[in-house]
Design a protein around this motif. Structure first.
Motif, mmCIF file in Angstrom:
data_model
loop_
_atom_site.group_PDB
_atom_site.id
_atom_site.type_symbol
_atom_site.label_atom_id
_atom_site.label_comp_id
_atom_site.label_asym_id
_atom_site.label_seq_id
_atom_site.Cartn_x
_atom_site.Cartn_y
_atom_site.Cartn_z
ATOM 1 N N PRO A 98 48.587 31.673 43.347
ATOM 2 C CA PRO A 98 49.246 31.145 42.143
ATOM 3 C C PRO A 98 48.659 31.795 40.885
ATOM 4 N N SER A 99 49.508 32.171 39.958
ATOM 5 C CA SER A 99 49.084 32.766 38.692
ATOM 6 C C SER A 99 48.078 33.906 38.872
ATOM 7 N N PRO A 100 48.483 35.016 39.477
ATOM 8 C CA PRO A 100 47.547 36.142 39.628
ATOM 9 C C PRO A 100 46.984 36.572 38.277
ATOM 10 N N PRO A 101 45.712 36.952 38.220
ATOM 11 C CA PRO A 101 45.149 37.438 36.962
ATOM 12 C C PRO A 101 45.849 38.726 36.521
ATOM 13 N N THR A 102 46.059 38.862 35.231
ATOM 14 C CA THR A 102 46.628 40.096 34.688
ATOM 15 C C THR A 102 45.586 41.209 34.689
ATOM 16 N N VAL A 103 44.340 40.831 34.364
ATOM 17 C CA VAL A 103 43.223 41.785 34.338
ATOM 18 C C VAL A 103 42.020 41.139 35.012
ATOM 19 N N LEU A 104 41.326 41.919 35.826
ATOM 20 C CA LEU A 104 40.010 41.520 36.329
ATOM 21 C C LEU A 104 38.966 42.344 35.587
ATOM 22 N N TYR A 105 37.931 41.680 35.118
ATOM 23 C CA TYR A 105 36.804 42.383 34.504
ATOM 24 C C TYR A 105 35.670 42.356 35.514
ATOM 25 N N VAL A 106 35.094 43.527 35.805
ATOM 26 C CA VAL A 106 34.071 43.582 36.842
ATOM 27 C C VAL A 106 32.826 44.308 36.339
ATOM 28 N N LYS A 107 31.706 43.946 36.946
ATOM 29 C CA LYS A 107 30.439 44.649 36.740
ATOM 30 C C LYS A 107 29.844 44.921 38.108
ATOM 31 N N GLY A 108 29.405 46.161 38.314
ATOM 32 C CA GLY A 108 28.746 46.483 39.574
ATOM 33 C C GLY A 108 29.564 47.422 40.440
ATOM 34 N N GLN A 109 29.481 47.209 41.744
ATOM 35 C CA GLN A 109 30.113 48.103 42.725
ATOM 36 C C GLN A 109 31.576 47.689 42.932
ATOM 37 N N TYR A 110 32.444 48.138 42.006
ATOM 38 C CA TYR A 110 33.821 47.642 42.047
ATOM 39 C C TYR A 110 34.606 48.128 43.259
ATOM 40 N N SER A 111 34.073 49.117 43.971
ATOM 41 C CA SER A 111 34.752 49.545 45.209
ATOM 42 C C SER A 111 34.737 48.434 46.267
ATOM 43 N N LEU A 112 33.867 47.431 46.092
ATOM 44 C CA LEU A 112 33.843 46.301 47.040
ATOM 45 C C LEU A 112 35.180 45.562 47.060
ATOM 46 N N LEU A 113 35.937 45.665 45.970
ATOM 47 C CA LEU A 113 37.231 44.991 45.928
ATOM 48 C C LEU A 113 38.218 45.571 46.937
ATOM 49 N N THR A 114 37.967 46.793 47.368
ATOM 50 C CA THR A 114 38.912 47.443 48.284
ATOM 51 C C THR A 114 38.642 47.092 49.748
ATOM 52 N N SER A 115 37.547 46.376 50.006
ATOM 53 C CA SER A 115 37.224 45.996 51.388
ATOM 54 C C SER A 115 38.261 45.021 51.928
ATOM 55 N N ASP A 116 38.661 45.230 53.177
ATOM 56 C CA ASP A 116 39.594 44.289 53.799
ATOM 57 C C ASP A 116 38.859 43.281 54.694
ATOM 58 N N LYS A 117 37.535 43.266 54.582
ATOM 59 C CA LYS A 117 36.733 42.319 55.370
ATOM 60 C C LYS A 117 35.882 41.490 54.410
#
Length: 298
Positions: A98-117
């Motif tokens: 519900p209500s997906p964020p328009t923008v995510l602000y991240v600090k650190g290893q942002y490639s972790l978001l691409t993990s499917d586990k």
């Protein structure tokens, strides 16, 4: 539908008015009001966003003040990486919440978001030593099988989950209920700084936004949304943890629960979840095996 959006305009608007994706889409279609936002008549803004004219005037004036600021440069200097909804690193699974964020602000290893586990571990802010015992049995197998542990940096179980994962050499993501100029709770300042270096901090709020009580239930939909499954260690009958559990169930996620002593206040909520159909677990291998089984059936 994915739109092509000017990043500067999007960051400027989100800074002054952090609207969810559905609201942004109202600005983009059928007419792309965002592309000329500083020149748009407040009536057009009010009509597109379905907000009062007075609010639209306020947003328009604020936008005109900030549109010339270099948001990307300022964020980069603060080691903040904005990930808008059309960025390759934006997690596709968040479009399902519900209500997906328009923008995510991240600090650190942002490639972790691409993990499917990814597995969320949550529990009581008043977690006892029982949560620590449970995590000693749950986290090592998850790390061994390269699952990223997602939690909320709150007191108690969240803090224990992040720290246990780091101790085991694993990867962990903290979803915050405020912007990066603040840390809540204060005692997690050091943990947050460590995670900003080698792990990942995520928030849907621009940096200046302070923690507010109502932000945390909103934050919970992102914790469950990022994750394949949710693990609950301890929770009283009336617990914010159960809000995250409801989010996960609504999103069709598997919910694993650590059974607790029948006379323990912090296990009454978890034991009730088991009675309602959650999956009881005693160690991380059960979670790994169950997720492997579920994925093989899909």
């Amino acid at each position: 539908m994915i739109y092509s959006v000017d990043l500067q305009r999007l960051l400027a608007l989100h800074y002054i008015y952090p609207l969810p994706l559905q609201k942004l889409q109202q600005l983009l279609s059928p007419v792309d009001v965002l592309s000329y936002f500083e020149k748009a008549h407040p009536n057009d803004i009010a009509k597109a966003l379905q907000i009062p004219l007075s609010k639209a005037k306020q947003i328009s004036q604020s936008f005109q003040r900030v549109i010339s600021l270099s948001f990307e440069e300022a964020y980069a200097q603060a080691n903040i990486f904005p990930i808008p909804f059309h960025h390759p690193y934006y997690p596709a699974q968040l479009f399902e919440i519900p209500s997906p964020p328009t923008v995510l602000y991240v600090k650190g290893q942002y490639s972790l978001l691409t993990s499917d586990k990814q597995v969320a571990i949550i529990g009581s802010r008043k977690a006892t030593a029982y949560t620590k015992t449970a995590l000693d049995l749950i986290v090592p197998p998850l790390v061994e099988h390269e699952y990223t542990v997602v939690s909320g940096l709150a007191r108690g179980a969240d803090t224990m989950a992040h720290e246990a994962t780091i101790t085991m050499g694993g990867k962990t993501i903290a979803v915050l209920g405020h912007g990066f100029h603040h840390v809540y709770p204060k005692e997690n300042q050091t943990l947050a700084e460590r995670m900003a270096e080698n792990q990942l901090l995520v928030t849907e709020y621009p940096p200046y936004i302070k923690p507010e009580k109502w932000h945390f239930p909103m934050r919970n939909r992102i914790i469950s949304g990022l994750s394949q499954a949710l693990v609950v260690t301890e929770a009283a009958l009336k617990s914010g943890t159960l809000i995250t559990t409801e989010c996960a169930l609504e999103q069709g996620k598997d919910v694993f629960v650590v059974p607790g002593p029948i006379d323990a206040e912090q296990s009454k909520g978890t034991n009730k979840l088991i009675l309602e159909g959650a999956i009881p677990v005693c160690n991380g291998y059960q979670i790994v095996e169950a997720l492997a089984l579920f994925s093989s059936k899909n």
